[in-house]
Design an enzyme around this catalytic site. Structure first.
Site, PDB file in Angstrom:
ATOM      1  CG  HIS A  41      57.092  12.669   3.633  1.00 53.75           C
ATOM      2  ND1 HIS A  41      56.921  13.656   2.687  1.00 53.75           N
ATOM      3  CD2 HIS A  41      56.276  13.005   4.660  1.00 53.75           C
ATOM      4  CE1 HIS A  41      56.064  14.551   3.133  1.00 53.75           C
ATOM      5  NE2 HIS A  41      55.644  14.184   4.331  1.00 53.75           N
ATOM      6  CG  HIS A 124      48.662   9.837   6.063  1.00 54.55           C
ATOM      7  ND1 HIS A 124      48.367  10.418   7.272  1.00 54.55           N
ATOM      8  CD2 HIS A 124      49.107  10.843   5.270  1.00 54.55           C
ATOM      9  CE1 HIS A 124      48.603  11.721   7.210  1.00 54.55           C
ATOM     10  NE2 HIS A 124      49.055  12.002   6.002  1.00 54.55           N
TER      11      HIS A 124
HETATM   12  O1  3AM Z   1      52.655  13.961   5.206  1.00 52.72           O
HETATM   13  P1  3AM Z   1      51.431  14.806   5.130  1.00 52.72           P
HETATM   14  O2  3AM Z   1      51.030  15.132   3.750  1.00 52.72           O
HETATM   15  O3  3AM Z   1      50.313  14.289   5.953  1.00 52.72           O
HETATM   16  O4  3AM Z   1      50.488  18.393   5.144  1.00 52.72           O
HETATM   17  C1  3AM Z   1      51.856  18.491   5.458  1.00 52.72           C
HETATM   18  C2  3AM Z   1      52.594  17.190   5.292  1.00 52.72           C
HETATM   19  O5  3AM Z   1      51.807  16.160   5.846  1.00 52.72           O
HETATM   20  C3  3AM Z   1      52.016  18.721   6.937  1.00 52.72           C
HETATM   21  O6  3AM Z   1      53.354  18.357   7.202  1.00 52.72           O
HETATM   22  C4  3AM Z   1      53.779  17.399   6.244  1.00 52.72           C
HETATM   23  C5  3AM Z   1      55.055  17.847   5.593  1.00 52.72           C
HETATM   24  O7  3AM Z   1      54.865  19.092   4.982  1.00 52.72           O
HETATM   25  N1  3AM Z   1      51.744  20.092   7.346  1.00 52.72           N
HETATM   26  C6  3AM Z   1      52.017  21.217   6.671  1.00 52.72           C
HETATM   27  N2  3AM Z   1      51.611  22.292   7.375  1.00 52.72           N
HETATM   28  C7  3AM Z   1      51.065  21.834   8.517  1.00 52.72           C
HETATM   29  C8  3AM Z   1      50.464  22.426   9.657  1.00 52.72           C
HETATM   30  N3  3AM Z   1      50.355  23.765   9.757  1.00 52.72           N
HETATM   31  C9  3AM Z   1      51.143  20.420   8.500  1.00 52.72           C
HETATM   32  N4  3AM Z   1      50.682  19.651   9.498  1.00 52.72           N
HETATM   33  C10 3AM Z   1      50.125  20.296  10.550  1.00 52.72           C
HETATM   34  N5  3AM Z   1      50.015  21.631  10.637  1.00 52.72           N
END
Ligand code: 3AM
Length: 179
Positions: A41, A124
């Site tokens: 996503h 991204h």
């Molecule tokens: O789409 P991406 O992979 O960039 O890394 C997690 C994922 O991002 C991010 O939220 C998205 C859906 O899970 N994520 C998880 N924990 C997080 C946090 N504590 C976070 N982003 C910021 N702070």
């Protein structure tokens, strides 16, 4: 408490093409965790754990946040740091529209006490997370860095619930905002 975030979903054929690229990265000697295609996503905003009352407030606040439909092209593979990546991702070409939507969502959620990200937002699609780096990963990224994954018309985003399990995160849609 419910762990939530907001994201744009991807068409199945784009996720399939990204999965093909994961196979190339898997040939490197780095230890990687791959994002399952069903979980791929574009994150617009990570919110985190919220109480039911806050969840309702978030739902209401999001009703008013939309955009005109726009084209997103998924093109190229990169990383958060190209010398020693921790996250391997695919880049978007969207004339800054996803960033605009991210800003509008942050604006709408700030009055609820949901903090804005301090880091600049880089839209991204996460493809893999690096558990243990190996220099061979750089060559593997180079092999796929010019790949094109296709484009689609974005016209909705989803509020998602995330449950962390030993097998990886499980996502469920709580609400969809269609423009
Ligand atoms: O789409 P991406 O992979 O960039 O890394 C997690 C994922 O991002 C991010 O939220 C998205 C859906 O899970 N994520 C998880 N924990 C997080 C946090 N504590 C976070 N982003 C910021 N702070």
């Amino acid at each position: 408490m419910t762990r939530v975030f907001i994201a744009i979903d991807l068409p199945a054929e784009i996720k399939e093409r990204i999965a093909e690229t994961q196979k190339v990265l898997a040939r490197s000697c780095a230890r990687l965790t791959f994002v399952a295609p069903r979980n791929m996503h574009i994150t617009l905003k990570f919110i985190g754990e919220v109480e039911d009352e806050m969840l309702e407030a978030i739902r209401s606040a999001l009703q008013g946040v939309s955009a005109d439909p726009f084209e997103i092209a998924i093109r190229g593979v990169g990383a958060n740091n190209l010398r020693r990546p921790r996250v391997v991702w695919s880049n978007l070409e969207d004339a800054g529209k996803t960033g605009g939507l991210h800003d509008a969502i942050e604006e709408a959620l700030a009055p609820l006490g949901i903090e804005r990200e301090e880091r600049a937002y880089t839209p991204h699609i996460t493809i893999a997370r690096v558990r243990q780096f190996d220099p061979s990963l750089l060559g593997a990224i180079e092999q796929v860095m010019a790949k094109e994954f296709g484009s689609f018309r974005a016209d909705r985003y989803t509020l998602k619930k995330s449950t962390l399990t030993k097998q990886g995160p499980r996502y469920e849609d709580l609400m969809e905002v269609v423009w």
